[in-house]
Design a protein around this motif. Structure first.
Motif, PDB file in Angstrom:
ATOM      1  N   THR A  24      -7.960 -15.114   5.760  1.00 23.81           N
ATOM      2  CA  THR A  24      -9.340 -14.612   6.722  1.00 23.81           C
ATOM      3  C   THR A  24     -10.138 -13.285   6.120  1.00 23.81           C
ATOM      4  OG1 THR A  24      -7.261 -13.033   7.501  1.00 23.81           O
ATOM      5  CG2 THR A  24      -7.576 -15.638   8.622  1.00 23.81           C
ATOM      6  N   ILE A  25     -11.088 -13.046   6.996  1.00 24.55           N
ATOM      7  CA  ILE A  25     -11.787 -11.898   6.590  1.00 24.55           C
ATOM      8  C   ILE A  25     -11.318 -10.727   6.766  1.00 24.55           C
ATOM      9  CG2 ILE A  25     -14.385 -11.215   7.018  1.00 24.55           C
ATOM     10  CD1 ILE A  25     -15.757 -13.881   7.885  1.00 24.55           C
ATOM     11  N   ARG A  26     -10.238 -10.659   7.506  1.00 25.96           N
ATOM     12  CA  ARG A  26      -9.665  -9.772   8.277  1.00 25.96           C
ATOM     13  C   ARG A  26      -8.386  -9.214   7.231  1.00 25.96           C
ATOM     14  NH1 ARG A  26      -4.940  -8.821  10.181  1.00 25.96           N
ATOM     15  NH2 ARG A  26      -4.619  -6.411  10.789  1.00 25.96           N
ATOM     16  N   ARG A  27      -7.998 -10.572   6.312  1.00 24.39           N
ATOM     17  CA  ARG A  27      -7.112 -10.221   5.172  1.00 24.39           C
ATOM     18  C   ARG A  27      -7.843  -9.613   4.323  1.00 24.39           C
ATOM     19  NH1 ARG A  27      -3.413 -14.922   3.955  1.00 24.39           N
ATOM     20  NH2 ARG A  27      -2.820 -14.961   2.258  1.00 24.39           N
ATOM     21  N   ARG A  28      -9.101 -10.800   3.961  1.00 25.03           N
ATOM     22  CA  ARG A  28      -9.769  -9.464   2.745  1.00 25.03           C
ATOM     23  C   ARG A  28      -9.948  -8.615   2.827  1.00 25.03           C
ATOM     24  NH1 ARG A  28     -13.772 -15.089   2.498  1.00 25.03           N
ATOM     25  NH2 ARG A  28     -13.272 -15.249   4.101  1.00 25.03           N
ATOM     26  N   LEU A  29      -9.861  -7.905   4.078  1.00 22.65           N
ATOM     27  CA  LEU A  29     -10.963  -6.650   3.664  1.00 22.65           C
ATOM     28  C   LEU A  29      -9.716  -5.573   4.164  1.00 22.65           C
ATOM     29  CD1 LEU A  29     -13.525  -7.215   6.587  1.00 22.65           C
ATOM     30  CD2 LEU A  29     -14.175  -6.695   3.855  1.00 22.65           C
ATOM     31  N   MET A  30      -8.522  -5.882   4.181  1.00 24.95           N
ATOM     32  CA  MET A  30      -7.775  -5.227   4.068  1.00 24.95           C
ATOM     33  C   MET A  30      -6.966  -5.081   2.688  1.00 24.95           C
ATOM     34  SD  MET A  30      -6.876  -3.863   6.627  1.00 24.95           S
ATOM     35  CE  MET A  30      -5.576  -3.718   6.831  1.00 24.95           C
ATOM     36  N   ALA A  31      -7.052  -6.250   1.995  1.00 29.02           N
ATOM     37  CA  ALA A  31      -7.211  -6.324   0.233  1.00 29.02           C
ATOM     38  C   ALA A  31      -7.245  -5.553   0.512  1.00 29.02           C
ATOM     39  CB  ALA A  31      -6.943  -7.878   0.285  1.00 29.02           C
ATOM     40  N   MET A  32      -9.381  -5.488   0.358  1.00 23.70           N
ATOM     41  CA  MET A  32      -9.764  -4.312  -0.406  1.00 23.70           C
ATOM     42  C   MET A  32      -9.509  -3.094  -0.451  1.00 23.70           C
ATOM     43  SD  MET A  32     -13.514  -6.982   0.864  1.00 23.70           S
ATOM     44  CE  MET A  32     -14.644  -5.006  -0.232  1.00 23.70           C
ATOM     45  N   ALA A  36      -8.449  -0.636  -3.419  1.00 27.51           N
ATOM     46  CA  ALA A  36      -9.286   0.542  -3.384  1.00 27.51           C
ATOM     47  C   ALA A  36      -8.574   1.815  -4.592  1.00 27.51           C
ATOM     48  CB  ALA A  36     -10.046   1.126  -2.645  1.00 27.51           C
ATOM     49  N   PHE A  37      -7.020   1.728  -3.532  1.00 25.96           N
ATOM     50  CA  PHE A  37      -5.853   2.765  -3.908  1.00 25.96           C
ATOM     51  C   PHE A  37      -4.963   2.224  -5.292  1.00 25.96           C
ATOM     52  CE2 PHE A  37      -5.116   3.600   1.049  1.00 25.96           C
ATOM     53  CZ  PHE A  37      -6.083   4.528   0.746  1.00 25.96           C
ATOM     54  N   CYS A  38      -5.221   0.775  -5.868  1.00 29.88           N
ATOM     55  CA  CYS A  38      -5.191   0.633  -7.011  1.00 29.88           C
ATOM     56  C   CYS A  38      -6.453   0.973  -8.439  1.00 29.88           C
ATOM     57  CB  CYS A  38      -4.625  -1.162  -7.055  1.00 29.88           C
ATOM     58  SG  CYS A  38      -3.512  -1.247  -6.232  1.00 29.88           S
TER      59      CYS A  38
END
Length: 180
Positions: A24-32, A36-38
């Protein structure tokens, strides 16, 4: 002369195509966000190494070199992950993977193209900030939001719900099943 007759290949049972789901788009944005932290950690290490190698030079060429070094470091990080396993730590955590149809692994040129095209998330906003002299964090945040939202919306208009950089690079993000 007699024509050679080809023997027909033995019939194989029809294989059921594997259904590939797009995260899902939400899941991909959460992974982004996780990414960012990584990436912050990777870049912090790269900055420390660059400062050590340049003896923390404040020369304009050294400052420009730092920016080039960070873009190259981020590119090396992402491309190595995509080519090696198909996912970064954040993508693995959120159970998704980058694939290129017809390839066991993402080829180097495809990974490079995907990395360059993925700058579409941020490059327009960074160019606007540079062109209009925006330096305050609030101004930069607004410019980034204005740039990121349309890019994220490209997935809404794609038949497979892929982001524009994946469509253009010929890659796709797929959802991985939960481990049992």
């Amino acid at each position: 002369m007699q024509a050679a007759q080809a023997t027909p290949a033995p019939a194989t049972p029809a294989t059921k195509p594997v259904k590939v789901e797009t995260p899902t788009i939400r899941r991909r944005l959460m992974a982004m966000v996780y990414e960012a932290f990584c990436l912050f950690a990777v870049c912090a290490f790269a900055i420390g190494l660059y400062m050590l190698l340049t003896l923390n030079s404040q020369h304009p060429a050294a400052k420009f070199g730092m920016n080039v070094w960070l873009v190259a470091t981020a590119g090396a990080y992402f491309m190595w992950c995509w080519i090696d396993s198909g996912h970064t730590l954040a993508m693995k955590t959120w159970r998704m993977k980058v694939v290129k149809v017809g390839h066991a692994r993402v080829p180097f040129k495809t990974a490079l193209l995907r990395y360059v095209l993925a700058w579409g998330w941020f490059a327009p906003a960074l160019l606007v900030c540079w062109a209009f002299g925006l330096h305050r964090p609030g101004q930069i945040a607004i410019a980034l939001a204005v740039g990121i939202v349309p890019w994220a919306m490209t997935a809404l208009f794609d038949k497979d719900r892929q982001f524009l950089h994946d469509r253009l690079a010929g890659t796709r993000l797929i959802a991985l099943p939960k481990r049992k």
